[in-house]
Design a protein around this motif. Structure first.
Motif, PDB file in Angstrom:
ATOM      1  N   ASP A  35      10.823  98.555 -20.909  1.00 13.81           N
ATOM      2  CA  ASP A  35      11.412  97.070 -20.330  1.00 13.81           C
ATOM      3  C   ASP A  35      10.284  96.354 -19.421  1.00 13.81           C
ATOM      4  O   ASP A  35      10.601  95.297 -19.305  1.00 13.81           O
ATOM      5  CB  ASP A  35      12.493  97.386 -19.530  1.00 13.81           C
ATOM      6  N   LEU A  36       9.503  97.044 -19.113  1.00 14.49           N
ATOM      7  CA  LEU A  36       8.232  96.304 -18.314  1.00 14.49           C
ATOM      8  C   LEU A  36       7.217  95.750 -19.135  1.00 14.49           C
ATOM      9  O   LEU A  36       6.023  95.366 -18.543  1.00 14.49           O
ATOM     10  CB  LEU A  36       7.657  97.236 -17.176  1.00 14.49           C
ATOM     11  N   ALA A  37       7.320  95.804 -20.476  1.00  9.78           N
ATOM     12  CA  ALA A  37       6.155  95.468 -21.401  1.00  9.78           C
ATOM     13  C   ALA A  37       5.621  93.977 -21.153  1.00  9.78           C
ATOM     14  O   ALA A  37       4.701  93.809 -21.061  1.00  9.78           O
ATOM     15  CB  ALA A  37       6.737  95.766 -22.832  1.00  9.78           C
ATOM     16  N   ALA A  38       6.762  93.194 -20.902  1.00  7.20           N
ATOM     17  CA  ALA A  38       6.361  91.748 -20.773  1.00  7.20           C
ATOM     18  C   ALA A  38       5.957  91.593 -19.453  1.00  7.20           C
ATOM     19  O   ALA A  38       4.830  90.806 -19.245  1.00  7.20           O
ATOM     20  CB  ALA A  38       7.573  90.898 -20.943  1.00  7.20           C
ATOM     21  N   LYS A  39       6.089  92.235 -18.435  1.00  9.18           N
ATOM     22  CA  LYS A  39       5.409  92.204 -17.035  1.00  9.18           C
ATOM     23  C   LYS A  39       3.955  92.731 -17.264  1.00  9.18           C
ATOM     24  O   LYS A  39       3.119  92.092 -16.653  1.00  9.18           O
ATOM     25  CB  LYS A  39       6.173  92.771 -16.056  1.00  9.18           C
ATOM     26  N   GLU A  41       2.126  92.671 -19.891  1.00 10.59           N
ATOM     27  CA  GLU A  41       1.361  91.769 -20.665  1.00 10.59           C
ATOM     28  C   GLU A  41       0.823  90.697 -19.828  1.00 10.59           C
ATOM     29  O   GLU A  41      -0.390  90.331 -19.652  1.00 10.59           O
ATOM     30  CB  GLU A  41       2.082  91.138 -21.763  1.00 10.59           C
ATOM     31  N   ALA A  42       1.750  90.434 -18.888  1.00 16.26           N
ATOM     32  CA  ALA A  42       1.532  89.200 -17.984  1.00 16.26           C
ATOM     33  C   ALA A  42       0.251  89.567 -16.779  1.00 16.26           C
ATOM     34  O   ALA A  42      -0.489  89.055 -16.759  1.00 16.26           O
ATOM     35  CB  ALA A  42       2.602  88.605 -17.011  1.00 16.26           C
ATOM     36  N   LEU A  47      -5.217  89.901 -15.020  1.00 17.32           N
ATOM     37  CA  LEU A  47      -6.225  90.779 -14.753  1.00 17.32           C
ATOM     38  C   LEU A  47      -7.648  90.026 -15.712  1.00 17.32           C
ATOM     39  O   LEU A  47      -8.442  89.921 -15.125  1.00 17.32           O
ATOM     40  CB  LEU A  47      -6.123  92.175 -15.127  1.00 17.32           C
ATOM     41  N   ARG A  48      -7.394  89.918 -16.858  1.00 17.17           N
ATOM     42  CA  ARG A  48      -8.449  89.527 -17.765  1.00 17.17           C
ATOM     43  C   ARG A  48      -8.829  88.162 -17.080  1.00 17.17           C
ATOM     44  O   ARG A  48     -10.149  87.811 -17.088  1.00 17.17           O
ATOM     45  CB  ARG A  48      -8.073  89.271 -19.107  1.00 17.17           C
ATOM     46  N   PRO A 127      -3.345 100.391 -10.282  1.00 17.15           N
ATOM     47  CA  PRO A 127      -2.118 100.762 -10.439  1.00 17.15           C
ATOM     48  C   PRO A 127      -1.741 100.961 -12.298  1.00 17.15           C
ATOM     49  O   PRO A 127      -0.695 101.355 -12.446  1.00 17.15           O
ATOM     50  CB  PRO A 127      -1.081  99.791  -9.921  1.00 17.15           C
ATOM     51  N   MET A 128      -2.349  99.838 -12.535  1.00 17.62           N
ATOM     52  CA  MET A 128      -2.209  99.945 -14.120  1.00 17.62           C
ATOM     53  C   MET A 128      -2.938 101.144 -14.982  1.00 17.62           C
ATOM     54  O   MET A 128      -2.328 101.218 -16.334  1.00 17.62           O
ATOM     55  CB  MET A 128      -2.957  98.540 -14.719  1.00 17.62           C
TER      56      MET A 128
END
Length: 160
Positions: A35-39, A41-42, A47-48, A127-128
């Protein structure tokens, strides 16, 4: 800001360049749930963008010809390093780069000024991929690899 030497500019750019290159690899970052996939990706996009900005900040005051020469040097050094990553898991490489960055900042060879693009990226970064520290063998290997990477960079005349 005092004028930086080409070497100092390269030293500022290399960690950001390497992290930027790796941030596109699959499996580096581990979202805490589907459920956190969209967050996630953002967060990765942010970061990039911060890493891209950190790569360019040290040369933004240079004329085109000089800037291009520094960028070519960073690219040459970094591409040789990135080429060696092909057989290593992305998470292991991320841990290696983290330990390199930690060593450089702990020794104040590299200072991440509050609010700088690199400081913002570093704050988001840990954290990532922190799940990578759970495997002690991977963690130890990453620390050893970070030492080898630093030696390689020193052979290029950097971080002396």
């Amino acid at each position: 800001m005092p004028s930086l030497s080409d070497r100092q500019r390269v030293e500022l750019m290399i960690p950001a360049y390497l992290l930027y290159a790796l941030s596109a690899a699959p499996g580096v970052f581990h979202p805490a749930g589907a459920d956190l996939a969209a967050k996630a990706e953002a967060d990765i996009a942010t970061l990039r963008e911060n890493l891209r900005a950190a790569c360019l900040e040290p040369v933004e005051d240079l004329v085109d010809r000089k800037r291009d020469a520094v960028l070519r040097r960073v690219s040459r050094i970094s591409k040789g390093i990135v080429a060696e990553w092909k057989d290593r898991p992305a998470l292991s490489v991320m841990l290696t780069l983290w330990y390199l960055l930690k060593d450089l900042t702990d020794r104040e060879v590299l200072i991440l000024w509050e609010g700088s693009a690199m400081a913002r990226a570093a704050d988001k970064l840990l954290p990532m991929f922190s799940h990578g520290f759970e495997d002690t063998m991977r963690d130890g290997a990453a620390q050893d690899e970070a030492s080898r990477l630093l030696a390689r960079l020193r052979a290029e005349g950097l971080y002396g």
